[in-house]
Design a protein around this motif. Structure first.
Motif, PDB file in Angstrom:
ATOM      1  N   LEU A  11       0.843  -1.195   0.000  1.00  0.00           N
ATOM      2  CA  LEU A  11       0.000   0.000   0.000  1.00  0.00           C
ATOM      3  C   LEU A  11       0.873   1.237   0.000  1.00  0.00           C
ATOM      4  O   LEU A  11       1.869   1.302   0.716  1.00  0.00           O
ATOM      5  CB  LEU A  11      -0.921   0.051   1.219  1.00  0.00           C
ATOM      6  CG  LEU A  11      -1.725   1.370   1.253  1.00  0.00           C
ATOM      7  CD1 LEU A  11      -3.197   1.126   1.450  1.00  0.00           C
ATOM      8  CD2 LEU A  11      -1.177   2.370   2.261  1.00  0.00           C
ATOM      9  N   SER A  12       0.497   2.206  -0.824  1.00  0.00           N
ATOM     10  CA  SER A  12       1.171   3.493  -0.740  1.00  0.00           C
ATOM     11  C   SER A  12       0.256   4.603  -1.227  1.00  0.00           C
ATOM     12  O   SER A  12      -0.806   4.331  -1.797  1.00  0.00           O
ATOM     13  CB  SER A  12       2.491   3.484  -1.511  1.00  0.00           C
ATOM     14  OG  SER A  12       3.311   4.548  -1.043  1.00  0.00           O
ATOM     15  N   GLY A  13       0.663   5.809  -0.977  1.00  0.00           N
ATOM     16  CA  GLY A  13      -0.161   6.942  -1.385  1.00  0.00           C
ATOM     17  C   GLY A  13       0.675   8.200  -1.509  1.00  0.00           C
ATOM     18  O   GLY A  13       1.772   8.295  -0.955  1.00  0.00           O
ATOM     19  N   GLN A  15       0.001  12.570  -1.574  1.00  0.00           N
ATOM     20  CA  GLN A  15      -0.993  13.619  -1.384  1.00  0.00           C
ATOM     21  C   GLN A  15      -1.232  14.378  -2.679  1.00  0.00           C
ATOM     22  O   GLN A  15      -0.283  14.863  -3.274  1.00  0.00           O
ATOM     23  CB  GLN A  15      -0.488  14.630  -0.360  1.00  0.00           C
ATOM     24  CG  GLN A  15      -0.402  14.092   1.030  1.00  0.00           C
ATOM     25  CD  GLN A  15      -0.113  15.216   1.995  1.00  0.00           C
ATOM     26  OE1 GLN A  15      -0.655  16.315   1.874  1.00  0.00           O
ATOM     27  NE2 GLN A  15       0.743  14.953   2.952  1.00  0.00           N
ATOM     28  N   MET A  44      -3.252   4.811  -3.359  1.00  0.00           N
ATOM     29  CA  MET A  44      -4.281   5.721  -2.877  1.00  0.00           C
ATOM     30  C   MET A  44      -3.911   7.167  -3.173  1.00  0.00           C
ATOM     31  O   MET A  44      -2.745   7.536  -3.204  1.00  0.00           O
ATOM     32  CB  MET A  44      -4.325   5.440  -1.373  1.00  0.00           C
ATOM     33  CG  MET A  44      -4.864   6.457  -0.486  1.00  0.00           C
ATOM     34  SD  MET A  44      -4.697   5.865   1.230  1.00  0.00           S
ATOM     35  CE  MET A  44      -3.128   6.613   1.651  1.00  0.00           C
ATOM     36  N   ALA A  46      -3.976  10.304  -1.256  1.00  0.00           N
ATOM     37  CA  ALA A  46      -4.101  10.565   0.180  1.00  0.00           C
ATOM     38  C   ALA A  46      -4.708  11.941   0.422  1.00  0.00           C
ATOM     39  O   ALA A  46      -4.089  12.829   1.016  1.00  0.00           O
ATOM     40  CB  ALA A  46      -2.736  10.424   0.849  1.00  0.00           C
ATOM     41  N   HIS A  49      -5.152  13.417   4.020  1.00  0.00           N
ATOM     42  CA  HIS A  49      -3.926  14.015   4.562  1.00  0.00           C
ATOM     43  C   HIS A  49      -3.718  15.442   4.061  1.00  0.00           C
ATOM     44  O   HIS A  49      -3.129  16.268   4.743  1.00  0.00           O
ATOM     45  CB  HIS A  49      -2.697  13.171   4.179  1.00  0.00           C
ATOM     46  CG  HIS A  49      -2.530  11.954   5.022  1.00  0.00           C
ATOM     47  ND1 HIS A  49      -3.090  10.736   4.698  1.00  0.00           N
ATOM     48  CD2 HIS A  49      -1.873  11.759   6.179  1.00  0.00           C
ATOM     49  CE1 HIS A  49      -2.779   9.846   5.620  1.00  0.00           C
ATOM     50  NE2 HIS A  49      -2.042  10.438   6.541  1.00  0.00           N
ATOM     51  N   TYR A 132      -1.596  13.322  12.043  1.00  0.00           N
ATOM     52  CA  TYR A 132      -1.342  12.849  10.674  1.00  0.00           C
ATOM     53  C   TYR A 132      -0.751  11.438  10.619  1.00  0.00           C
ATOM     54  O   TYR A 132      -1.232  10.588   9.871  1.00  0.00           O
ATOM     55  CB  TYR A 132      -0.418  13.891  10.036  1.00  0.00           C
ATOM     56  CG  TYR A 132       0.083  13.674   8.644  1.00  0.00           C
ATOM     57  CD1 TYR A 132      -0.331  14.495   7.598  1.00  0.00           C
ATOM     58  CD2 TYR A 132       1.026  12.691   8.347  1.00  0.00           C
ATOM     59  CE1 TYR A 132       0.158  14.329   6.318  1.00  0.00           C
ATOM     60  CE2 TYR A 132       1.514  12.522   7.064  1.00  0.00           C
ATOM     61  CZ  TYR A 132       1.076  13.344   6.051  1.00  0.00           C
ATOM     62  OH  TYR A 132       1.566  13.185   4.778  1.00  0.00           O
ATOM     63  N   MET A 136      -2.109   7.853   8.811  1.00  0.00           N
ATOM     64  CA  MET A 136      -1.255   7.064   7.917  1.00  0.00           C
ATOM     65  C   MET A 136      -1.173   5.615   8.401  1.00  0.00           C
ATOM     66  O   MET A 136      -1.212   4.677   7.596  1.00  0.00           O
ATOM     67  CB  MET A 136       0.118   7.724   7.847  1.00  0.00           C
ATOM     68  CG  MET A 136       1.054   7.072   6.884  1.00  0.00           C
ATOM     69  SD  MET A 136       2.412   8.202   6.474  1.00  0.00           S
ATOM     70  CE  MET A 136       3.603   6.994   5.903  1.00  0.00           C
ATOM     71  N   ASP A 139      -4.290   3.933   7.299  1.00  0.00           N
ATOM     72  CA  ASP A 139      -4.230   3.623   5.857  1.00  0.00           C
ATOM     73  C   ASP A 139      -3.581   2.265   5.626  1.00  0.00           C
ATOM     74  O   ASP A 139      -4.045   1.460   4.828  1.00  0.00           O
ATOM     75  CB  ASP A 139      -3.347   4.649   5.113  1.00  0.00           C
ATOM     76  CG  ASP A 139      -3.837   6.074   5.219  1.00  0.00           C
ATOM     77  OD1 ASP A 139      -5.026   6.276   5.520  1.00  0.00           O
ATOM     78  OD2 ASP A 139      -3.007   6.998   5.013  1.00  0.00           O
ATOM     79  N   ILE A 140      -2.484   2.091   6.311  1.00  0.00           N
ATOM     80  CA  ILE A 140      -1.644   0.914   6.071  1.00  0.00           C
ATOM     81  C   ILE A 140      -2.251  -0.333   6.708  1.00  0.00           C
ATOM     82  O   ILE A 140      -2.361  -1.390   6.082  1.00  0.00           O
ATOM     83  CB  ILE A 140      -0.231   1.178   6.649  1.00  0.00           C
ATOM     84  CG1 ILE A 140       0.428   2.348   5.908  1.00  0.00           C
ATOM     85  CG2 ILE A 140       0.624  -0.083   6.609  1.00  0.00           C
ATOM     86  CD1 ILE A 140       1.655   2.918   6.603  1.00  0.00           C
ATOM     87  N   VAL A 148       5.329  -1.207   2.455  1.00  0.00           N
ATOM     88  CA  VAL A 148       4.885   0.158   2.216  1.00  0.00           C
ATOM     89  C   VAL A 148       6.028   0.950   1.590  1.00  0.00           C
ATOM     90  O   VAL A 148       6.948   1.376   2.290  1.00  0.00           O
ATOM     91  CB  VAL A 148       4.436   0.828   3.538  1.00  0.00           C
ATOM     92  CG1 VAL A 148       3.875   2.214   3.277  1.00  0.00           C
ATOM     93  CG2 VAL A 148       3.415  -0.039   4.254  1.00  0.00           C
ATOM     94  N   VAL A 150       7.912   3.936   0.628  1.00  0.00           N
ATOM     95  CA  VAL A 150       7.879   5.344   1.054  1.00  0.00           C
ATOM     96  C   VAL A 150       9.237   5.997   0.878  1.00  0.00           C
ATOM     97  O   VAL A 150      10.253   5.316   0.763  1.00  0.00           O
ATOM     98  CB  VAL A 150       7.514   5.506   2.559  1.00  0.00           C
ATOM     99  CG1 VAL A 150       6.035   5.361   2.801  1.00  0.00           C
ATOM    100  CG2 VAL A 150       8.334   4.588   3.444  1.00  0.00           C
ATOM    101  N   GLN A 154       9.470   9.364   5.438  1.00  0.00           N
ATOM    102  CA  GLN A 154       8.255   8.773   6.017  1.00  0.00           C
ATOM    103  C   GLN A 154       8.548   7.565   6.898  1.00  0.00           C
ATOM    104  O   GLN A 154       7.634   6.959   7.460  1.00  0.00           O
ATOM    105  CB  GLN A 154       7.294   8.361   4.897  1.00  0.00           C
ATOM    106  CG  GLN A 154       6.784   9.520   4.058  1.00  0.00           C
ATOM    107  CD  GLN A 154       5.942  10.482   4.860  1.00  0.00           C
ATOM    108  OE1 GLN A 154       5.061  10.082   5.616  1.00  0.00           O
ATOM    109  NE2 GLN A 154       6.229  11.770   4.728  1.00  0.00           N
TER     110      GLN A 154
HETATM  111  N1  TRP Z   1       2.492  10.711   4.277  1.00  0.00           N
HETATM  112  C1  TRP Z   1       2.824  10.274   2.954  1.00  0.00           C
HETATM  113  C2  TRP Z   1       3.679  11.339   2.283  1.00  0.00           C
HETATM  114  O1  TRP Z   1       3.495  12.507   2.520  1.00  0.00           O
HETATM  115  C3  TRP Z   1       1.600  10.004   2.122  1.00  0.00           C
HETATM  116  C4  TRP Z   1       0.827   8.885   2.719  1.00  0.00           C
HETATM  117  C5  TRP Z   1      -0.357   8.981   3.382  1.00  0.00           C
HETATM  118  C6  TRP Z   1       1.198   7.531   2.704  1.00  0.00           C
HETATM  119  N2  TRP Z   1      -0.750   7.751   3.796  1.00  0.00           N
HETATM  120  C7  TRP Z   1       0.171   6.831   3.399  1.00  0.00           C
HETATM  121  C8  TRP Z   1       2.289   6.815   2.194  1.00  0.00           C
HETATM  122  C9  TRP Z   1       0.228   5.465   3.592  1.00  0.00           C
HETATM  123  C10 TRP Z   1       2.338   5.447   2.401  1.00  0.00           C
HETATM  124  C11 TRP Z   1       1.319   4.773   3.095  1.00  0.00           C
HETATM  125  O2  TRP Z   1       4.527  10.991   1.487  1.00  0.00           O
END
Ligand code: TRP
Length: 335
Positions: A11-13, A15, A44, A46, A49, A132, A136, A139-140, A148, A150, A154
């Motif tokens: 999983l990743s995301g 913003q 995702m 995000a 966030h 925040y 996160m 999410d995971i 994950v 990142v 992160q």
């Molecule tokens: N905080 C991450 C960033 O700014 C973005 C993010 C939000 C994220 N939720 C996550 C990354 C879950 C990985 C998994 O880069």
């Protein structure tokens, strides 16, 4: 899509707070696309966030849609992965609240990103910015993610995610998979062209950031202006932050090693090197931009995809959430 062979879950995301950068592409998106072959991936937008920093609603909405098109243009394949909008899956907010109650103030106080962001947005240090990392974690953990991907910045949030998950599992019984962060070495961190000791950032206004939608002219100009040292040799070495960064970019795109690059540019100046870096970056982004335009022209397709992806994500997320609700002891009158 079925997890029949027990593929590991990723999983990743990112913003959707503006146009994505070359750093987002080389450090994240490009690798995400590769991971789809071997893992069950959830990617995702995000957007929950994103509102920790004030957004202009109309721009925010547009950025979200554009970011979805960029994901697709970068090769995220909705047949292989679940692409979804965080705000369309209520379980994220719901689990985040529960996890808030299992996260200590002391832990949140140690988060360097919070400290950093609260100095940058001094007039708007809201509770969301503070919690925040808990969102996160939700999410995971909702997707029982194994891995994950990142950026290095992160990893501290990922450590917190693991700590909170372990704490919850100990307090009740095995509920969450304990995830691992994955930073890739090359391209993990593309630095600003104007301040090469800082990460290339979406929110930077100057010429230090290459955006994924920059035209060739703009790319060439920004790279020509990139800050370098006065040594004049294309060589990867400590302290040569600007050149190291350009070499990392060139290497990430061409697949050439630093040694190869050093011999390719032996005896040549920074001007030649910068022009070559500019060409490969513009070329790579150019291909992506034509895909992007193609997707942007098909709004209905993207919308449908986000709806379906978010439904699929919700189904998985709800399963974890109901386990959590049961374990913490919420009364369920339907049972
Ligand atoms: N905080 C991450 C960033 O700014 C973005 C993010 C939000 C994220 N939720 C996550 C990354 C879950 C990985 C998994 O880069």
């Amino acid at each position: 899509m079925e997890n029949t062979v027990a593929k590991k879950v990723v999983l990743s995301g990112i913003q959707p707070s503006g146009t994505l950068t070359l750093g987002n592409y080389l450090g994240a998106l490009r690798n995400w696309a590769q991971m789809q072959e071997d893992y069950l991936c959830y990617y995702m937008l995000a957007d929950l966030h994103t509102i920790t920093v004030r957004q202009v609603p109309a721009e925010f909405r547009q950025n979200c849609f554009k970011t979805a098109a960029i994901y697709l243009a970068a090769g995220i394949d909705p047949q292989k992965s679940t692409l979804f909008l965080q705000s369309m899956v209520p379980a994220h907010s719901q689990l985040a609240w529960v996890l808030d109650c299992y996260t200590m103030m002391g832990e949140l106080n140690r988060m360097t990103q919070f400290k950093d962001k609260s100095t940058r947005h001094e007039d708007h240090i809201n509770g969301g910015l503070y919690t925040y990392p808990v969102l996160m974690a939700a999410d995971i953990l909702l997707y029982q993610a194994d891995l994950v991907p990142v950026g290095k910045d992160q990893l501290q949030h990922l450590e917190l995610t693991r700590d909170v998950a372990i704490r919850f599992n100990h307090a009740y019984s095995e509920t969450f998979k304990i995830p691992r962060g994955l930073t890739n070495e090359t391209g993990a961190k593309i630095m600003s062209l104007s301040e090469p000791t800082k990460k290339m950032s979406k929110s930077e206004m100057g010429d230090g950031t290459i955006f994924m939608l920059d035209s060739k002219d703009v790319v060439m100009r920004k790279i020509r202006k990139a800050v370098t040292d006065s040594d004049g040799e294309v060589r990867y070495a400590e302290g040569k932050h600007g050149i190291n960064n350009l070499m990392s970019i060139y290497s990430a795109i061409t697949g050439k090693s630093f040694d190869d690059i050093e011999s390719e540019f032996a005896g040549k100046g920074y001007g030649d090197f910068k022009a070559a870096v500019g060409e490969v970056v513009a070329d790579e982004l150019g291909k992506l931009q034509s895909e992007y335009e193609r997707y942007m022209a098909d709004k209905a397709y993207i919308n449908q995809l986000l709806i379906e992806g978010s439904e699929r994500a919700s189904y998985v997320a709800r399963k974890t959430l109901s386990k959590v609700y049961r374990k913490v002891g919420f009364y369920d009158p339907t049972k």
